[in-house]
Motif scaffolding. Structure first.
Motif, PDB file in Angstrom:
ATOM      1  N   THR C  55       0.829  -1.200   0.000  1.00 45.21           N
ATOM      2  CA  THR C  55       0.000   0.000   0.000  1.00 45.21           C
ATOM      3  C   THR C  55       0.862   1.248   0.000  1.00 45.21           C
ATOM      4  OG1 THR C  55      -1.428  -1.279   1.426  1.00 45.21           O
ATOM      5  CG2 THR C  55      -2.020   0.996   1.077  1.00 45.21           C
ATOM      6  N   PHE C  60      -0.078   1.728  -5.200  1.00 39.92           N
ATOM      7  CA  PHE C  60      -1.238   2.169  -4.432  1.00 39.92           C
ATOM      8  C   PHE C  60      -0.982   3.484  -3.725  1.00 39.92           C
ATOM      9  CE2 PHE C  60      -1.645  -2.336  -5.009  1.00 39.92           C
ATOM     10  CZ  PHE C  60      -2.914  -2.404  -5.524  1.00 39.92           C
ATOM     11  N   ILE C  62       0.084   5.213  -0.536  1.00 33.88           N
ATOM     12  CA  ILE C  62      -0.600   5.799   0.610  1.00 33.88           C
ATOM     13  C   ILE C  62      -0.207   7.274   0.787  1.00 33.88           C
ATOM     14  CG2 ILE C  62       1.144   5.316   2.327  1.00 33.88           C
ATOM     15  CD1 ILE C  62      -0.894   4.075   4.042  1.00 33.88           C
ATOM     16  N   PRO C 146      -4.647  -3.848  -0.772  1.00 30.30           N
ATOM     17  CA  PRO C 146      -4.355  -2.446  -0.474  1.00 30.30           C
ATOM     18  C   PRO C 146      -5.559  -1.538  -0.634  1.00 30.30           C
ATOM     19  CG  PRO C 146      -2.588  -3.387  -1.735  1.00 30.30           C
ATOM     20  CD  PRO C 146      -3.637  -4.440  -1.651  1.00 30.30           C
ATOM     21  N   MET C 150      -6.995   1.036   2.098  1.00 30.85           N
ATOM     22  CA  MET C 150      -7.239   2.457   1.827  1.00 30.85           C
ATOM     23  C   MET C 150      -8.684   2.836   2.091  1.00 30.85           C
ATOM     24  SD  MET C 150      -4.898   3.805  -1.194  1.00 30.85           S
ATOM     25  CE  MET C 150      -4.844   2.478  -2.309  1.00 30.85           C
TER      26      MET C 150
END
Lengths: 405, 427, 205, 209
Positions: C55, C60, C62, C146, C150
């Motif tokens: 993640t 992805f 973050i 992920p 999120m």
């Protein structure tokens, strides 16, 4: 109080406000820039949810940190624990006061102000808050105060990680302070003056010092990286070893002050690199001497661009390099940079004397000769002596034979 | 003469009934020690620390920054895998293996299936072998990629971590297309696979093998000749070949010390003897050689993957699962239409596959080292004992030896170079 | 925190907080800052930690939420993300890390093992970290994708944006006696559903 | 997996010749040669297997134990040996009567790699390895009171209730997982006071205060 003094004070206060505001806002934006630059190097996006392209991210961080709980470790020395962030924060801001951010601007006013009375100012106004005659020494002196903040933070937290971070930081700062100071002596020799504006003038007359004092610039840059605790010299806060180093126990705004100090230091060191070695606000072509507001603005932009490049360099290096080990760091400082700086001082002194004796006085020609000397020096230092060997500390070996079995 | 031990946060010294300190100082200083040398500090790293790769805990006795002693404490992730396995059918153990070494789940699945097949005496088809080789080598690549990234972080270089995770994501995509899960694949079944690869999957893997080495080349450019990297890694954490063997190390740790031992070459399984690949062997046994060995292993895995893909193309349409009805479920269509098949399906799912009494150990070359599954069966469908020979557990046991006399930063680097995964160590 | 139920028949008066313009504006600002600058304290133990790393990594990312600054020092963290299974041996550690985090703090329980013990219904495993620390968001999955994490983060942001500084109970610390944080087993059973492999199985036994 | 019927390892015959009745029995299971040896001579036999030319089992792959479901069947400690040069394997098993105290001689002096493996067997099965330099629990904490998890008389969910397990875990001081005594036991044992030595020998180390 004479009107002239009043005018001077008013201008100084104004300059202070502008410079400190710009630096603090710059710090906030730099944290964002760091995240964006790293994201850009790492196939990521970086903060982009808050505000346009994430521009409000520093604001969100700031708001959060202001309203977050301040923790005090039970066994900490409370006074020093609170004092430490301030001690590292204040010098970082003070330093930005002596850098000339642009060419002097002619100011001419004669005002009657309420409460203050008559205030007037005539003549060129330096774009530094205080263009000290000892600017140079001031920088060295104040920047070494910053280490107290870090060392005290490490010690007063009463945490082992913090303590190790603080110890590392003290040793590192002290060592590299020496190298930094020594690397600046050739600049003094060449400029013949400790005022930043005079140093810039000397570079305008001759070559930029990066050409005539390349090795000095190299030493200064490395020491600057070390002084700001940036990777590859971020041992005091080596994340993978010491969690967060000296600020492990700090939360909320006290922690933010450390971050602000780090970025403000970065701005200052970048600005000093630009000032001392890249001609400061100088634009080749000498059209900036008329003292008009436009010239001031343009030169300030040029200065900004130069500093910005070095700030970017800081980030570029940070996201590319592994970290030094403690003994390697010390070895690099004491066994390589300091001797090199000392030898370089001798070389420059001899060269200046020889130039004087040979009757070469034109600054540009002098600079060209020194440039040639520096190229020879660079070749000797980097291609004959070093090739990565001096950094490897106690152990080195031939590159391993091909590991394939 | 001070033999004081600095214990700051570790413990408040307790007193026994007679009022004497019940806890001893860590080091008993020898008479004649100089004052500086006798003052030691105890630093506790972990279990929650960015560089312990999970929940390892290291207690370091420091003299200045020099490590006098390193005492690893493990078990912070002990979940009772082996006990749980005793309550499961053999096929039900497969999901557990995903979660031991969660950096290379598919290789664990393969090892479990192989061990159970050895126990039951089942031959698998050639296509299944090729697919399992692909699974193993994909796992090796993603495991080493994580190692590369996290080691970079531990040494201060953050960026390669994200590069390697980018490539890892590509493998995740392939894994997901094949098994339906990104991480917990549960790929194998006894006697075969959970599923064949979907259409067009080979093309995706070919694309990966063709391009992912670019990232390795970039990392190679960044690290291999970098003087900071060399300074941090060369000559640190050295282990000679004899010591490495005596410590029962395996995998890249053993090979970096110069022992040319690879289960794939020495006790071939899955037809590895028919693949053309090299086993990189180091010579100095330091972190740098481990780095070189692992980097090279990824290139070699890539070679194996390409060869396996060629074979897979040749075996198109060949049967995937073994023809042994003891272990393979009847096809869904038959189970739904044919009474016997349905009963068979039901019994196999509910009662599991009984294994003959006996025991079998099978080791495979996992990314971390030799992963061995040891089954003891008593004729029922659940094993009496399911033992995992955890390579990183055994590799980590030499950490105190490696850390003697190193600096604090070196401990982090050494620990990273062992390539541990706590799920497997603690099980 | 959900762990204290009023005795039967007793009606607890909710103090009427009169939201005036200033406090709501201030709440908005503060919550906006907090929600958008959640620095995670990654308490990564097992498989979920790998998905957490994914993640944080490129695809992805973050960092778009301003969360890429991992605070490995709990003093600087806002949200504890427990990613992975939690054995009893680790239970005092996570409690201590949680206690070290300054207010305001939140916790995300990532994955089945952290939320309920998952498949590890064994002698060694804590059956859900909510018996140790208060949890704000549970992210299901083994491990969660992920995207799932999120989504959990965004739920937490939503939750934060609904908080008000006028409510001190939000920031109440759970009582810690000398034996540490402890919820009586009957209380756990009372407020939690049956779980695990059998309907007769409860959290506490 | 090979079609050829696997034969007993030649090392077994050599062992029988050298140690006679200490070699209890031998068998082949799934292609692996297994030899059962008596506990009192196990260390001798393992040392012989490691050091004798022609055997050179220099690599200790694994140490583990098996507790059978049949309560009368002895618990077996199993050493998986390998000769890297000869590419040969041998599994040496030591049956231990569960009615007696479970004790085997440690092989850490032969293979350093046995250190943690033996600690794990001690932790999980309660087998004492005599002569081990630092025998204490490795996966569970030192004050773990529920027993030895991999024994068959240990329930999957432990002996205590979940609530009690949680309470004990939270009451534990993380620092108590390693006490000073444990840390200094390896090299400072001789300097310890007499009563502490006795306590440690009784296995009382690491008590919570």
């Amino acid at each position: 109080m004479t009107p002239e003094l009043k005018g001077f004070l008013i201008l100084t206060v104004l300059k202070m406000l502008v410079v400190f505001t710009v630096v603090l806002v710059g710090v906030a934006l730099l944290t964002l820039m760091e995240r964006k630059v790293s994201a850009w190097m790492q196939n990521r996006r970086g903060p982009n949810r808050v505000g346009w392209a994430g521009l409000l991210q520093p604001a969100a961080d700031g708001v959060k940190n202001i309203v977050k709980e301040e923790t005090f470790p039970a066994e900490a020395n409370q006074l020093l624990f609170i004092l430490a962030p301030a001690i590292s924060f204040i010098p970082a801001l003070l330093l930005s006061g002596v850098i000339p951010w642009g060419a002097p601007v002619n100011v001419d006013f004669d005002w009657h102000l309420p409460l203050i009375g008559y205030a007037s100012f005539h003549g060129p106004m330096s774009l530094a808050v205080a263009d000290l005659p000892i600017g140079f020494l001031f920088v060295l002196a104040i920047s070494s105060i910053g280490v107290y903040g870090i060392a005290l933070a490490g010690w007063s937290s009463n945490s082992k990680y913090s303590l190790l971070g603080g110890l590392r930081s003290s040793a590192q700062m002290v060592s590299y302070e020496v190298a930094m100071g020594l690397s600046l002596i050739p600049v003094l020799l060449l400029a013949g003056n400790a005022t930043f504006s005079e140093i810039i003038k000397a570079q305008q007359q001759g070559l930029w010092f990066v050409a005539s004092l390349t090795l000095s610039f190299f030493i200064f840059m490395v020491s600057g990286f070390a002084e700001t605790n940036r990777l590859p010299f971020d041992l005091p806060e080596a994340e993978s070893e010491l969690i967060a180093g000296y600020h492990t126990e700090y939360s909320a705004m006290k922690f933010s002050l450390f971050m602000i100090a780090e970025y403000a230091n970065m701005i200052t060191v970048s600005a000093m690199m630009a000032t001392l070695f890249f001609g400061g606000w100088d634009i080749p072509g000498r059209w900036d001497e008329n003292g008009s507001a436009l010239a001031g603005l343009v030169t300030a932009l040029v200065m900004f661009a130069k500093s910005f490049f070095f700030i970017f360099l800081f980030m570029w290096v940070r996201w590319s390099f592994p970290r030094f080990r403690y003994d390697q760091l010390m070895a690099l400082g004491w066994k390589f940079l300091i001797p090199l700086a000392l030898i370089y001082i001798v070389v420059i002194c001899v060269a200046m004397w020889a130039l004087g004796a040979a009757g070469i006085v034109h600054p540009k020609i002098q600079g060209l000769v020194l440039l040639g000397l520096n190229l020879v020096g660079i070749y000797i230092v980097f291609f004959l002596l070093d090739r990565g060997r001096l950094l490897s500390g106690s152990y080195r070996r031939q590159p391993a034979a091909e590991a394939r079995g | 003469m001070s033999t004081r031990t600095v214990e700051m946060a570790l413990a408040t010294p307790g007193l026994d009934e007679r009022g004497r300190p019940s806890r001893l100082p860590l080091s008993i200083g020898q008479p004649g020690d100089d004052d500086m040398g006798a003052e030691h500090m105890l630093v506790n790293i972990g279990p929650q620390h960015p560089a312990t790769h999970g929940v390892l805990r290291l207690v370091l006795e420091l003299e200045g920054e020099t490590v006098k002693r390193c005492i690893p404490h493990i078990g912070y992730l002990h979940s009772g895998f082996e006990k749980l396995g005793e309550y499961r059918h053999y096929n039900q153990i497969v999901p557990l293996t995903d979660r031991t070494d969660y950096l290379s789940p598919m290789a664990n699945n393969v090892c479990l299936a192989l061990a159970a097949e050895k126990l039951m005496g089942i031959e698998i088809t050639e296509r299944c072998q090729v697919l399992r080789v692909i699974a193993c080598e994909m796992s090796r690549i993603i495991s080493h990629l994580v190692w590369l990234g996290t080691t970079g972080i531990d040494l201060g270089a953050f960026t390669p971590f994200l590069w390697s995770f980018y490539q890892r994501e590509r493998i995740y995509n392939l894994q997901e297309a094949w098994t339906g899960a990104r991480l917990t694949t549960s790929l194998t079944r006894i006697g075969g696979m959970m599923a064949d690869v979907p259409d067009g999957w080979e093309a995706g893997l070919r694309d990966f093998t063709a391009t992912f080495t670019r990232t390795l080349d970039e990392v190679d450019t960044m690290f291999t000749r970098n003087s900071i990297w060399c300074g941090r890694t060369q000559g640190v954490g050295v282990l000679t070949a004899e010591e490495a063997i005596n410590f029962s190390l395996s995998g890249p740790m053993l090979r970096a010390s110069g022992v040319d031992y690879d289960v794939r070459k020495d006790r071939p399984y899955l037809g590895y003897e028919t693949y053309d690949f090299d086993v990189p062997v180091g010579e100095h046994g330091d972190i740098y050689d481990r780095y070189r060995v692992r980097l090279e292993e990824m290139y070699q895995s890539n070679r194996i993957l390409e060869q396996a893909l060629d074979r897979l193309a040749r075996l198109k349409g060949a049967p995937l699962n073994t023809d042994d009805h003891r272990v393979i479920l009847p096809p869904k269509g038959r189970a739904m239409s044919d009474m016997e098949a349905m009963i068979h399906h039901f019994k196999q799912v509910m009662e599991g596959i009984p294994a003959p009494a006996g025991e079998a150990y099978l080791g495979v070359e996992n990314p971390k080292g030799e992963l061995g599954y040891y089954f003891v069966a008593d004729g029922t469908a659940k094993p009496v004992r399911w033992r995992i020979r955890p390579p990183s557990f055994i590799n980590l046991a030499c950490l105190p030896k490696l850390c003697e006399g190193a600096l604090l930063s070196d401990v982090i680097a050494i620990n990273a170079s062992v390539d541990i995964v706590m799920g497997e160590i603690d099980r | 925190m959900g762990l204290t139920l009023p005795p039967d028949g007793e009606v607890t008066e909710v103090p009427a907080v009169s939201p005036n313009w200033l406090t709501t504006r201030l709440d908005f600002l503060v919550n906006w800052g907090r929600a958008n600058s959640l620095w995670p304290m990654p308490f990564g133990t097992a498989c979920c930690a790998i998905e957490f790393m994914a993640t944080a990594a490129g695809r992805f990312d973050i960092s778009r939420f301003g969360m890429e600054r991992m605070s490995f020092s709990p003093r600087q963290a806002d949200v504890l993300i427990c990613a992975g299974r939690l054995p009893f041996k680790l239970a005092p550690i996570i409690r201590r890390v949680w206690d070290q985090m300054p207010q305001p703090k939140w916790a995300i329980s990532m994955g089945a093992c952290a939320s309920t013990g998952g498949i590890f219904d064994t002698y060694a495993m804590v059956q859900g970290i909510d018996t140790i620390i208060p949890v704000d968001v549970y992210v299901p999955g083994c491990p969660p994708r992920p995207e799932g994490l999120m989504y959990g983060i965004m739920l937490l942001q939503k939750k934060i944006k609904g908080e008000t500084m006028a409510d001190p109970s939000l920031r109440q610390e759970l009582l810690v006696n000398e034996q540490g944080f402890f919820v009586p087993p009957e209380k756990i059973d009372e407020i939690s559903e049956p779980f695990g492999n059998s309907v007769h199985q409860t959290r506490s036994a | 997996m090979t079609a050829v019927a696997p034969a007993l390892s030649p090392s077994v015959d050599a062992l029988r010749a050298a140690f006679g009745s200490a070699v209890l029995r031998a068998a082949v299971s799934c292609g692996d040669s297994i030899v059962w040896v008596a506990a009192d001579r196990a260390h001798e036999i393992l040392a012989w297997l490691k050091n004798t030319p022609g055997q050179t089992f220099n690599y200790l792959t694994d140490v583990t134990a098996v507790d059978y479901r049949d309560p009368d069947r002895p618990l077996e400690v199993s050493y998986q040996l390998r000769s890297l040069s000869r590419k040969a394997d041998l599994r040496v098993k030591i049956p231990l009567d569960k009615a007696q105290p479970l004790a085997v001689d440690s092989v850490v002096d032969l293979w350093r790699g046995a250190d943690w493996l033996e600690r794990e067997v001690f932790d999980m099965f309660g087998v004492t390895f005599t002569g081990h330099p630092d025998l204490r629990r490795i996966l569970m904490w030192d004050t773990y009171a529920e027993g030895h998890p991999l024994r068959k008389d240990f329930p999957l969910r432990g002996n205590f209730t979940r609530a009690e397990q949680t309470r004990q875990a939270l009451a534990a001081n993380p620092e108590a997982h390693y006490s000073m005594e444990e840390l200094s036991i390896a090299d400072a044992f001789n300097e310890l006071p007499e009563d502490m030595k006795r306590r440690l020998l009784d296995g009382q180390r690491g008590e919570l205060r």
